[in-house]
Design an enzyme around this catalytic site. Structure first.
Site, PDB file in Angstrom:
ATOM      1  N   GLU A  91      -1.432-104.077  -4.686  1.00  0.00           N
ATOM      2  CA  GLU A  91      -0.343-104.163  -5.651  1.00  0.00           C
ATOM      3  C   GLU A  91       0.400-102.833  -5.785  1.00  0.00           C
ATOM      4  OE1 GLU A  91      -1.901-107.757  -8.432  1.00  0.00           O
ATOM      5  OE2 GLU A  91      -2.605-105.786  -9.010  1.00  0.00           O
ATOM      6  N   CYS A 104       4.153 -96.822  -8.726  1.00  0.00           N
ATOM      7  CA  CYS A 104       2.696 -96.657  -8.705  1.00  0.00           C
ATOM      8  C   CYS A 104       2.189 -97.311  -7.416  1.00  0.00           C
ATOM      9  CB  CYS A 104       2.127 -97.330  -9.956  1.00  0.00           C
ATOM     10  SG  CYS A 104       0.348 -97.217 -10.072  1.00  0.00           S
ATOM     11  N   CYS A 111     -11.649-100.452  -3.999  1.00  0.00           N
ATOM     12  CA  CYS A 111     -12.043 -99.058  -4.197  1.00  0.00           C
ATOM     13  C   CYS A 111     -13.561 -99.003  -4.201  1.00  0.00           C
ATOM     14  CB  CYS A 111     -11.507 -98.525  -5.520  1.00  0.00           C
ATOM     15  SG  CYS A 111     -11.916 -96.782  -5.779  1.00  0.00           S
ATOM     16  N   CYS A 115     -15.658 -97.628 -10.707  1.00  0.00           N
ATOM     17  CA  CYS A 115     -15.680 -97.251 -12.127  1.00  0.00           C
ATOM     18  C   CYS A 115     -15.798 -98.508 -12.977  1.00  0.00           C
ATOM     19  CB  CYS A 115     -14.418 -96.490 -12.514  1.00  0.00           C
ATOM     20  SG  CYS A 115     -14.245 -94.962 -11.614  1.00  0.00           S
ATOM     21  N   CYS A 118     -12.645-100.274 -14.602  1.00  0.00           N
ATOM     22  CA  CYS A 118     -11.472-100.479 -13.748  1.00  0.00           C
ATOM     23  C   CYS A 118     -11.594-101.793 -12.985  1.00  0.00           C
ATOM     24  CB  CYS A 118     -11.346 -99.315 -12.773  1.00  0.00           C
ATOM     25  SG  CYS A 118     -10.081 -99.559 -11.519  1.00  0.00           S
ATOM     26  N   CYS A 341      -2.296 -99.953 -16.135  1.00  0.00           N
ATOM     27  CA  CYS A 341      -3.358 -99.169 -15.492  1.00  0.00           C
ATOM     28  C   CYS A 341      -4.667 -99.940 -15.514  1.00  0.00           C
ATOM     29  CB  CYS A 341      -3.651 -97.888 -16.266  1.00  0.00           C
ATOM     30  SG  CYS A 341      -2.264 -96.844 -16.456  1.00  0.00           S
TER      31      CYS A 341
HETATM   32  N1  SAH Z   1      -8.598 -93.879  -8.107  1.00  0.00           N
HETATM   33  C1  SAH Z   1      -7.714 -93.004  -8.748  1.00  0.00           C
HETATM   34  C2  SAH Z   1      -6.326 -93.571  -8.926  1.00  0.00           C
HETATM   35  C3  SAH Z   1      -6.188 -95.005  -9.338  1.00  0.00           C
HETATM   36  S1  SAH Z   1      -6.660 -95.436 -10.975  1.00  0.00           S
HETATM   37  C4  SAH Z   1      -8.285 -92.529 -10.074  1.00  0.00           C
HETATM   38  O1  SAH Z   1      -9.274 -93.084 -10.519  1.00  0.00           O
HETATM   39  O2  SAH Z   1      -7.725 -91.584 -10.614  1.00  0.00           O
HETATM   40  C5  SAH Z   1      -5.328 -94.812 -11.960  1.00  0.00           C
HETATM   41  C6  SAH Z   1      -5.719 -94.511 -13.399  1.00  0.00           C
HETATM   42  O3  SAH Z   1      -5.959 -95.720 -14.142  1.00  0.00           O
HETATM   43  C7  SAH Z   1      -6.988 -93.697 -13.501  1.00  0.00           C
HETATM   44  O4  SAH Z   1      -6.858 -92.639 -14.400  1.00  0.00           O
HETATM   45  C8  SAH Z   1      -7.967 -94.712 -13.999  1.00  0.00           C
HETATM   46  O5  SAH Z   1      -9.030 -94.102 -14.649  1.00  0.00           O
HETATM   47  C9  SAH Z   1      -7.115 -95.541 -14.925  1.00  0.00           C
HETATM   48  N2  SAH Z   1      -7.728 -96.830 -15.254  1.00  0.00           N
HETATM   49  C10 SAH Z   1      -8.553 -97.561 -14.488  1.00  0.00           C
HETATM   50  N3  SAH Z   1      -8.910 -98.692 -15.131  1.00  0.00           N
HETATM   51  C11 SAH Z   1      -8.293 -98.673 -16.324  1.00  0.00           C
HETATM   52  C12 SAH Z   1      -8.238 -99.580 -17.422  1.00  0.00           C
HETATM   53  N4  SAH Z   1      -8.875-100.739 -17.376  1.00  0.00           N
HETATM   54  N5  SAH Z   1      -7.479 -99.250 -18.482  1.00  0.00           N
HETATM   55  C13 SAH Z   1      -6.791 -98.094 -18.490  1.00  0.00           C
HETATM   56  N6  SAH Z   1      -6.787 -97.210 -17.487  1.00  0.00           N
HETATM   57  C14 SAH Z   1      -7.530 -97.481 -16.417  1.00  0.00           C
HETATM   58 FE1  SF4 Z   2     -11.413 -96.514  -8.004  1.00  0.00          FE
HETATM   59 FE2  SF4 Z   2     -10.586 -97.626 -10.271  1.00  0.00          FE
HETATM   60 FE3  SF4 Z   2     -12.354 -95.647 -10.334  1.00  0.00          FE
HETATM   61 FE4  SF4 Z   2      -9.822 -95.121  -9.646  1.00  0.00          FE
HETATM   62  S1  SF4 Z   2     -10.536 -95.856 -11.638  1.00  0.00           S
HETATM   63  S2  SF4 Z   2     -11.679 -94.391  -8.630  1.00  0.00           S
HETATM   64  S3  SF4 Z   2      -9.315 -97.032  -8.563  1.00  0.00           S
HETATM   65  S4  SF4 Z   2     -12.674 -97.672  -9.417  1.00  0.00           S
END
Ligand code: SAH
Ligand code: SF4
Length: 370
Positions: A91, A104, A111, A115, A118, A341
């Site tokens: 996306e 974005c 990934c 996390c 996420c 995000c």
């Molecule tokens: N992998 C990279 C970039 C993609 S995620 C990273 O982790 O930085 C982009 C941003 O969205 C990151 O700061 C991540 O922590 C945040 N993010 C992920 N899941 C989220 C959620 N459910 N709600 C709000 N922010 C989130």
């Molecule tokens: Fe991967 Fe999501 Fe963690 Fe970013 S926030 S490193 S996209 S799992």
């Protein structure tokens, strides 16, 4: 073999052209046609010699990703889903604001970091995107929006590598894509307007500082290792001390004189005043000049987590601000189309054990006392 010219930065294209017996300035012309004018058809590139156009037709193409769907949010945010083959899709989100247009961009199908909060992380990991797949998200969005808005002016002024994936775990494809974004013959974006967001791949942060220093955002989410290990599993490999030292080293190269720390606000998990105070300690003790960007958690069904209240976010921000740290709260955009995000899920055929790892992690209690 047919080369996809979207896979090259200008230096790469120059090497390709040399192999065809052409001078560098031909590569520059070609690069401008592709990225500045959105051309795909060599026949259109009338200032290139006919012989070169004929040669290119036999060995090269400008192959962009094809969108499977497009969703338009009530707030102007647009989300595209792109097919990347074998059942995977990624996306890309365009976020218009008064003074800028931000894209974005995704770097991986899924990934592997996994996390907890996420949605991409919960999908598991399929594969890295190629340079052409990363760059074609910008190529497609820029030229589609120029047509839509009936303009020849630039529409996208900022790129954030904050879509699906951990960009620094796809370093070799990322860097040429960044270079094409920055190139005056490409998209001509300034280094300050291209942001790589990372969950903290320490060695690659150092390499990025050397190879292609763009603005850096680091996804922090916790001030202590026990909690961060739990939220961002990569922390077990690169704990906070190492991460802070890498941030400090990056500042010597950074186009901005600060690192942006992203902090996803999770109700009852990381959103108390003690966490804010511990964050202040952490960044100050390592001398990392920084800004904080608080992101209210965007829920998705499988997470089992909830968003901090507005009052908690405000109180948290106030603690940071009173210590002299510039703090913003990210506005949620496009959540009506699941484009906010952490909501980008695309379609990922997991090839790893990320999903089972996450399932196992869920037995660890999240709430930690500092
Ligand atoms: N992998 C990279 C970039 C993609 S995620 C990273 O982790 O930085 C982009 C941003 O969205 C990151 O700061 C991540 O922590 C945040 N993010 C992920 N899941 C989220 C959620 N459910 N709600 C709000 N922010 C989130
Ligand atoms: Fe991967 Fe999501 Fe963690 Fe970013 S926030 S490193 S996209 S799992």
């Amino acid at each position: 073999m047919t080369a996809n010219l979207l896979d090259f930065d200008l230096d790469g294209l120059a090497v390709f052209c040399e192999q065809l017996g052409e001078k560098r300035f031909r590569a520059t012309q070609l690069f401008r046609w592709i990225h500045q004018r959105g051309a795909q058809d060599f026949a259109q590139m009338t200032d290139l010699a006919k012989s070169l156009r004929d040669k290119l037709k036999t060995c090269a193409e400008v192959k962009a990703l094809t969108p499977i769907s497009r969703h338009d949010s009530a707030d102007g945010t647009i989300k595209w889903l792109f097919d990347v083959g074998e059942g995977n899709a990624v996306e890309t989100v365009f976020i218009p604001e008064d003074d800028r247009g931000t894209l974005c961009v995704s770097s991986q199908a899924g990934c592997a970091v996994g996390c907890r909060f996420c949605s991409t992380g919960h999908q598991g990991f399929s594969r890295n995107l190629s340079t052409g797949e990363i760059l074609s998200q910008l190529w497609f969005a820029e030229h589609t929006l120029r047509q839509q808005f009936k303009t020849t002016e630039r529409v996208i002024s900022n790129v954030v590598m904050m879509g699906m994936g951990e960009p620094l775990q796809n370093y070799s494809a990322l860097v040429p894509a960044l270079r094409a974004m920055l190139d005056d013959h490409g998209y001509g974006l300034s280094r300050r307007r291209v942001t790589v967001s990372t969950s903290g791949v320490v060695p690659m942060m150092d390499r990025l500082g050397e190879d292609c220093p763009v603005a850096l955002a680091v996804s922090l989410h916790a001030p202590i290792d026990t909690l961060r290990d739990n939220l961002v599993p990569l922390n077990r490999k690169y704990p906070l001390q190492e991460l802070m030292q890498a941030c400090r080293r990056y500042l010597a190269h950074a186009p901005r004189d600060f690192i942006t720390f992203e902090y996803c606000m999770l109700d009852g998990v990381n959103d108390q005043a003690e966490h804010a105070l511990a964050l202040i300690d952490l960044v100050k003790s390592h001398g990392v000049s920084c800004k904080f960007n608080l992101i209210p958690f965007n829920p998705f069904p499988a997470s089992g987590l909830t968003r901090s209240s507005n009052a908690a976010v405000k109180a948290f921000a106030e603690v940071l601000v009173s210590a002299g740290i510039v703090t913003t709260v990210r506005k949620t955009r496009g959540d009506d189309i699941d484009a906010a995000c952490g909501q980008l899920a695309g379609d990922v055929k997991d090839r790893t054990d990320v999903q089972s790892r996450i399932a196992k992690q869920r037995v660890i209690p999240l709430t930690q006392v500092l």
